[in-house]
Write a protein that holds these residues in place. Sequence first.
Motif, PDB file in Angstrom:
ATOM      1  N   ASP A 172      -3.177  12.393   6.280  1.00 56.27           N
ATOM      2  CA  ASP A 172      -3.247  12.263   7.593  1.00 56.27           C
ATOM      3  C   ASP A 172      -2.038  11.163   7.894  1.00 56.27           C
ATOM      4  O   ASP A 172      -2.254   9.790   8.525  1.00 56.27           O
ATOM      5  N   PRO A 173      -1.138  12.082   8.753  1.00 53.50           N
ATOM      6  CA  PRO A 173      -0.098  11.247   9.105  1.00 53.50           C
ATOM      7  C   PRO A 173      -0.090   9.941   9.760  1.00 53.50           C
ATOM      8  O   PRO A 173       0.531   9.073  10.384  1.00 53.50           O
ATOM      9  N   VAL A 174      -0.882  10.483  10.870  1.00 56.44           N
ATOM     10  CA  VAL A 174      -1.018   9.519  12.312  1.00 56.44           C
ATOM     11  C   VAL A 174      -2.213   8.404  11.780  1.00 56.44           C
ATOM     12  O   VAL A 174      -1.628   7.166  12.529  1.00 56.44           O
ATOM     13  N   ALA A 175      -2.982   8.263  11.003  1.00 59.18           N
ATOM     14  CA  ALA A 175      -3.807   7.415  10.464  1.00 59.18           C
ATOM     15  C   ALA A 175      -3.548   7.140   9.489  1.00 59.18           C
ATOM     16  O   ALA A 175      -3.858   5.821   8.969  1.00 59.18           O
ATOM     17  N   GLU A 176      -2.522   7.223   8.345  1.00 51.04           N
ATOM     18  CA  GLU A 176      -2.322   6.543   7.212  1.00 51.04           C
ATOM     19  C   GLU A 176      -2.821   6.556   6.481  1.00 51.04           C
ATOM     20  O   GLU A 176      -3.417   5.511   5.935  1.00 51.04           O
ATOM     21  N   LYS A 177      -3.666   7.697   6.626  1.00 56.51           N
ATOM     22  CA  LYS A 177      -5.017   7.684   5.161  1.00 56.51           C
ATOM     23  C   LYS A 177      -4.897   8.949   3.912  1.00 56.51           C
ATOM     24  O   LYS A 177      -3.859   9.457   4.469  1.00 56.51           O
ATOM     25  N   TYR A 178      -5.184   8.976   2.992  1.00 55.04           N
ATOM     26  CA  TYR A 178      -5.109   9.936   2.307  1.00 55.04           C
ATOM     27  C   TYR A 178      -3.546  10.141   1.405  1.00 55.04           C
ATOM     28  O   TYR A 178      -3.215  11.438   1.789  1.00 55.04           O
ATOM     29  N   SER A 179      -3.573   9.311   0.953  1.00 53.99           N
ATOM     30  CA  SER A 179      -1.565   9.227   0.938  1.00 53.99           C
ATOM     31  C   SER A 179      -1.878  10.345  -0.823  1.00 53.99           C
ATOM     32  O   SER A 179      -2.655   9.801  -1.543  1.00 53.99           O
ATOM     33  N   LEU A 180      -1.158  11.305  -0.842  1.00 54.92           N
ATOM     34  CA  LEU A 180      -0.806  11.994  -2.164  1.00 54.92           C
ATOM     35  C   LEU A 180       0.001  10.822  -3.314  1.00 54.92           C
ATOM     36  O   LEU A 180      -0.520  11.551  -4.613  1.00 54.92           O
ATOM     37  N   TRP A 181       0.666   9.741  -3.358  1.00 50.65           N
ATOM     38  CA  TRP A 181       1.332   9.450  -4.208  1.00 50.65           C
ATOM     39  C   TRP A 181       0.043   8.102  -4.471  1.00 50.65           C
ATOM     40  O   TRP A 181       0.056   8.612  -6.160  1.00 50.65           O
ATOM     41  N   ASP A 182      -0.547   7.681  -4.273  1.00 48.06           N
ATOM     42  CA  ASP A 182      -2.385   7.061  -4.952  1.00 48.06           C
ATOM     43  C   ASP A 182      -3.316   7.139  -4.026  1.00 48.06           C
ATOM     44  O   ASP A 182      -3.991   6.189  -3.133  1.00 48.06           O
ATOM     45  N   PRO A 183      -3.631   8.667  -4.177  1.00 52.58           N
ATOM     46  CA  PRO A 183      -5.161   8.716  -3.661  1.00 52.58           C
ATOM     47  C   PRO A 183      -6.046   7.438  -3.520  1.00 52.58           C
ATOM     48  O   PRO A 183      -7.186   7.422  -2.653  1.00 52.58           O
ATOM     49  N   LEU A 184      -6.205   6.673  -5.008  1.00 52.30           N
ATOM     50  CA  LEU A 184      -8.003   6.131  -5.400  1.00 52.30           C
ATOM     51  C   LEU A 184      -7.471   4.820  -4.693  1.00 52.30           C
ATOM     52  O   LEU A 184      -7.869   3.968  -5.829  1.00 52.30           O
ATOM     53  N   LYS A 185      -5.776   5.171  -4.637  1.00 51.65           N
ATOM     54  CA  LYS A 185      -5.130   3.206  -4.355  1.00 51.65           C
ATOM     55  C   LYS A 185      -5.200   2.406  -5.999  1.00 51.65           C
ATOM     56  O   LYS A 185      -6.163   1.297  -5.390  1.00 51.65           O
ATOM     57  N   THR A 186      -4.945   2.624  -6.700  1.00 51.15           N
ATOM     58  CA  THR A 186      -5.335   1.934  -8.141  1.00 51.15           C
ATOM     59  C   THR A 186      -3.990   1.569  -7.958  1.00 51.15           C
ATOM     60  O   THR A 186      -3.634   0.358  -9.250  1.00 51.15           O
ATOM     61  N   MET A 187      -3.115   1.513  -7.741  1.00 49.65           N
ATOM     62  CA  MET A 187      -1.563   0.801  -7.430  1.00 49.65           C
ATOM     63  C   MET A 187      -1.308  -0.905  -6.406  1.00 49.65           C
ATOM     64  O   MET A 187      -1.053  -1.092  -6.367  1.00 49.65           O
ATOM     65  N   LYS A 188      -2.891  -0.639  -5.690  1.00 48.84           N
ATOM     66  CA  LYS A 188      -2.408  -1.540  -4.109  1.00 48.84           C
ATOM     67  C   LYS A 188      -2.639  -3.241  -4.663  1.00 48.84           C
ATOM     68  O   LYS A 188      -1.764  -4.097  -4.345  1.00 48.84           O
ATOM     69  N   ASN A 189      -2.708  -3.365  -6.683  1.00 49.98           N
ATOM     70  CA  ASN A 189      -3.080  -4.881  -6.540  1.00 49.98           C
ATOM     71  C   ASN A 189      -1.075  -5.456  -7.422  1.00 49.98           C
ATOM     72  O   ASN A 189      -1.032  -6.425  -8.183  1.00 49.98           O
ATOM     73  N   TRP A 190      -0.953  -4.274  -7.636  1.00 56.91           N
ATOM     74  CA  TRP A 190       0.826  -4.239  -8.276  1.00 56.91           C
ATOM     75  C   TRP A 190       1.334  -4.742  -8.017  1.00 56.91           C
ATOM     76  O   TRP A 190       1.756  -5.262  -6.550  1.00 56.91           O
ATOM     77  N   ASP A 191       1.905  -5.877  -8.460  1.00 59.76           N
ATOM     78  CA  ASP A 191       3.005  -6.576  -8.292  1.00 59.76           C
ATOM     79  C   ASP A 191       4.780  -5.969  -7.803  1.00 59.76           C
ATOM     80  O   ASP A 191       4.739  -4.514  -7.650  1.00 59.76           O
ATOM     81  N   ASP A 192       5.278  -6.440  -7.402  1.00 63.81           N
ATOM     82  CA  ASP A 192       6.901  -5.982  -6.879  1.00 63.81           C
ATOM     83  C   ASP A 192       7.911  -5.220  -7.928  1.00 63.81           C
ATOM     84  O   ASP A 192       7.728  -3.711  -8.044  1.00 63.81           O
ATOM     85  N   ALA A 193       7.564  -6.096  -9.701  1.00 60.61           N
ATOM     86  CA  ALA A 193       8.587  -5.201 -10.648  1.00 60.61           C
ATOM     87  C   ALA A 193       7.209  -4.472 -11.454  1.00 60.61           C
ATOM     88  O   ALA A 193       8.360  -3.194 -11.597  1.00 60.61           O
TER      89      ALA A 193
END
Length: 259
Positions: A172-193
């Motif tokens: 959903d590119p307009v609402a910026e939802k449902y990412s193919l890269w990380d649909p479950l948002k398991t990487m949202k807390n990863w640091d930059d490294a």
Amino acid sequence: RVQELKESRPALLGRSTMQKLTLALCLSGAAAYVAPVRQTASVARAAGTLADLEGGQVPLGKWDPLNLADTGEFGPTLEWYRAAELKHGRVAMAAFVGFIVTANGYAWPGNIAPGVSFKSLIGATPLDTWDNLPMYGKYQIIAWVGLMEICSEMQQPHYLTPGGKLGEVMFDPVAEKYSLWDPLKTMKNWDDAKRARGRLVELQNGRAAMAGVIGFVMAYKYDGTVPALNFLPDYTGELPAAPFAANWHISETAANWAW
């Protein structure tokens, strides 16, 4: 109104001043109906260099003996190459897993078309399985890939403009939802490294998968080209040159159109 001004303030407004005032009044009425022009900045991302790009691998590092990365005069061409590499790598990783799963007789549950189950399409080789697919099943797969491509190109800002993210695909590119890269948002807390390492691992796995898929196709199609895979059965169809040969062939279609 101009006549009233002339009569009431003759000493202050001469002929030339009145002419200017009349012209200004006329133009002000027209300007009210003209939409303001939005001032826009440059929309192109600055061209990057190979030294700034992630993905160098030991022992070659940022290897470019033919200097193909020197594309600064054409804008962000190198970034376009990287976006294409990411897309091809992701498709190749899915294809590599698909080769292994299909070659071992596993298939999705259910039907791909009315009365046609996935299991019934399993052939002697994964390439035969593709040939066994009904035409509209193949079109579904191609349409799905096309949908992902369209979604990636619709995202704002675009990945070739400042602020755009290479390789990010939102269904959903307009609402910026449902990412193919990380649909479950398991990487949202990863640091930059950790994110940087994840991007590098994806690139490396994608490159290996592209070589692996080519190796599978060569081993099935041309006996002896990959000695380690000589045990695989031979494929006698027309892939990869004619992916729709089992349904229709361009030479036959052209012959039917010929006078």
